[in-house]
Scaffold this active site. Structure first.
Site, mmCIF file in Angstrom:
data_model
loop_
_atom_site.group_PDB
_atom_site.id
_atom_site.type_symbol
_atom_site.label_atom_id
_atom_site.label_comp_id
_atom_site.label_asym_id
_atom_site.label_seq_id
_atom_site.Cartn_x
_atom_site.Cartn_y
_atom_site.Cartn_z
ATOM 1 N N ARG A 51 0.856 -1.201 0.000
ATOM 2 C CA ARG A 51 0.000 0.000 0.000
ATOM 3 C C ARG A 51 0.888 1.246 0.000
ATOM 4 N NH1 ARG A 51 -1.695 1.418 4.707
ATOM 5 N NH2 ARG A 51 -2.362 -0.659 5.331
ATOM 6 N N TYR A 103 -16.169 17.615 -15.348
ATOM 7 C CA TYR A 103 -16.696 16.253 -15.443
ATOM 8 C C TYR A 103 -17.686 16.078 -14.280
ATOM 9 C CZ TYR A 103 -16.904 11.332 -14.267
ATOM 10 O OH TYR A 103 -17.360 10.091 -13.908
ATOM 11 N N ASP A 175 -7.149 19.765 -14.305
ATOM 12 C CA ASP A 175 -7.478 18.426 -14.797
ATOM 13 C C ASP A 175 -7.144 18.414 -16.288
ATOM 14 O OD1 ASP A 175 -8.688 16.140 -15.828
ATOM 15 O OD2 ASP A 175 -10.320 16.180 -14.370
ATOM 16 N N LYS A 200 -8.201 7.359 -19.332
ATOM 17 C CA LYS A 200 -8.498 7.903 -20.659
ATOM 18 C C LYS A 200 -7.268 7.807 -21.575
ATOM 19 C CE LYS A 200 -12.555 8.858 -18.874
ATOM 20 N NZ LYS A 200 -12.549 8.591 -17.480
HETATM 21 C C1 LIG Z 1 -12.056 15.124 -17.193
HETATM 22 C C2 LIG Z 1 -12.245 13.978 -16.247
HETATM 23 N N1 LIG Z 1 -11.706 14.031 -15.030
HETATM 24 C C3 LIG Z 1 -11.842 13.023 -14.145
HETATM 25 C C4 LIG Z 1 -12.585 11.896 -14.455
HETATM 26 C C5 LIG Z 1 -12.726 10.797 -13.442
HETATM 27 O O1 LIG Z 1 -11.900 9.729 -13.739
HETATM 28 P P1 LIG Z 1 -12.172 8.201 -13.349
HETATM 29 O O2 LIG Z 1 -13.383 7.758 -14.110
HETATM 30 O O3 LIG Z 1 -10.909 7.509 -13.731
HETATM 31 O O4 LIG Z 1 -12.414 8.179 -11.871
HETATM 32 C C6 LIG Z 1 -13.158 11.788 -15.709
HETATM 33 C C7 LIG Z 1 -13.944 10.598 -16.069
HETATM 34 O O5 LIG Z 1 -14.626 10.529 -17.061
HETATM 35 C C8 LIG Z 1 -13.000 12.865 -16.636
HETATM 36 O O6 LIG Z 1 -13.550 12.820 -17.857
#
Ligand SMILES: Cc1ncc(COP(=O)(O)O)c(C=O)c1O
Length: 384
Positions: A51, A103, A175, A200
């Protein structure tokens, strides 16, 4: 001797991805172990318990820090776990300024979990830096921005926002999931941390979940390392390995995503059934100039307006090459309906406030032959 200063693809393939010292294996081994043998009390090879740390994870963290231009990075079990890890550094009474179009899972975490711990969030249109400046108050700790936004593809000027954040002594966290470090480098533009859903483009093959926070200061790294150990939402060695494998082809995948993205956007912009296209690469995008300044490509993410929920549903039922599903950034073209999928948690009122309609369709253009993607969209749009 000139200093060896490798470029992006070389770093993607080699940083943290050095041959295994023991066997010479060119691919990073998956260290599937929960613990490590110690030589005597307090004497070990730097690894005590999985961990806390794992060699496959260490390699990935080194690699992603290099690609984003940070000093270190920490990987987590998902993008949301990475964003949550940043927020565990806050205390009751702290305040965060965020973009109003994120998101959907991010405001869900902020509003439905973290406000319960006394952390306050203010949502503004970060497309105008003055809104950010006005929203910062005494206890503001972070400005959290997504650019381009999901799904409206609106941009925020990272250099301008970072200047304000610096003046006000507030951290800017970006992000960078939609662009990947290949097309956008938030840290070089002044951000204090960059975060990704590695699920992604970084992984790129739709076969694993993950998240990363890239740090610019050693104390951030230390704090996030402590969160990994204390809270435990770490990325498994196998999932780390998938991302290590994925990033080796990040540059060529992004180039192809971008080439296909531009062609699909141009096709949609001319299609008579499509009411509007949201893509920073189109000259009529309101922030096209900023896109040219801030990004080195436009990427694969496109949103378009079909006019109604019924129209969106009709076309989404008909797609064959494009797969209807949540997520993005994989080699395959994924098409989705933000109002009922990624942004359902915002509620009808929340979506209306920022301009997400029931007729919007979002596409993550894959790296298939672009003629096939376009032909598929064309036959699906013919049903509207
Ligand atoms: C721009 C963005 N940030 C964060 C996330 C969250 O990521 P995760 O689905 O890996 O938790 C997503 C998920 O679609 C996203 O599109």
């Amino acid at each position: 001797m000139p200093k060896f200063n490798p470029s992006f693809s070389t770093r993607a393939i080699h940083v943290g991805q050095e041959a295994d010292a023991e066997t010479g294996a060119v691919a990073v081994p998956i260290y599937a172990t929960s613990t490590y043998v110690q030589q005597e009390i307090g004497k070990h090879k730097g690894y005590e318990y999985a961990r806390v740390s794992n060699p496959t994870r260490t390699r990935l963290e080194k690699n992603l820090a290099s690609l984003e231009g940070g000093v270190a990075s920490r990987v987590f079990a998902s993008g949301m776990a990475a964003i949550n890890a940043i927020c565990t550094m806050f205390k009751t009474g702290d305040h965060v300024v965020c973009g109003h179009n994120l998101y959907g899972g991010t405001p869900r975490l902020f509003n439905q979990v973290l406000t319960g711990y006394g952390i306050a969030f203010t949502y503004v249109d970060t497309g105008d830096v003055r809104n950010v400046e006005r929203a910062i108050r005494k206890h503001t700790r972070m400005v959290f921005v997504e650019t381009p936004t999901n799904p409206l593809m609106a941009l925020s000027d990272l250099r301008a926002i970072s200047k304000v954040c610096r003046q006000k002594k507030v951290d800017l966290v970006v992000d960078n999931t939609f662009m990947s470090p290949y097309f956008q480098q938030p840290i070089a533009l002044g951000a204090d941390m960059a975060v990704h859903s590695t699920t992604k483009f970084l992984n790129g093959h739709s076969d694993g979940l993950g998240g990363v926070v890239v740090c610019t200061r050693p104390e951030q790294d230390e704090q996030l390392g402590f969160v990994q150990k204390a809270a435990g939402a770490i990325l498994s060695p196998f999932e780390c390995w998938l991302v290590l494998r994925g990033v080796k082809t990040l540059a060529i995948r992004m180039e192809q995503h971008d080439r296909n993205g531009r062609q699909v956007a141009a096709f949609l912009a001319k299609h008579k059934k499509v009411k509007k296209v949201f893509y920073p690469g189109l000259p009529d995008h309101p922030q096209h100039e900023l896109a040219l300044r801030q990004m080195s490509g436009f990427g694969a993410m496109i949103t378009f307006e079909t006019g109604s929920l019924a129209n969106a549903n009709k076309m989404l039922r008909k797609v064959r090459v494009c797969s209807l599903g949540e997520s993005l950034g994989g080699v395959e073209t994924l098409i989705s309906h933000p109002a009922t999928m990624t942004h359902a948690a915002l509620g009808e009122k929340g979506r209306k406030q920022i301009g997400i309609t029931d007729g919007m369709v979002r596409i993550s253009v894959g790296i298939e032959d672009v003629e096939d993607i376009i032909a598929d969209l064309d036959q699906a749009l013919a049903t509207i």
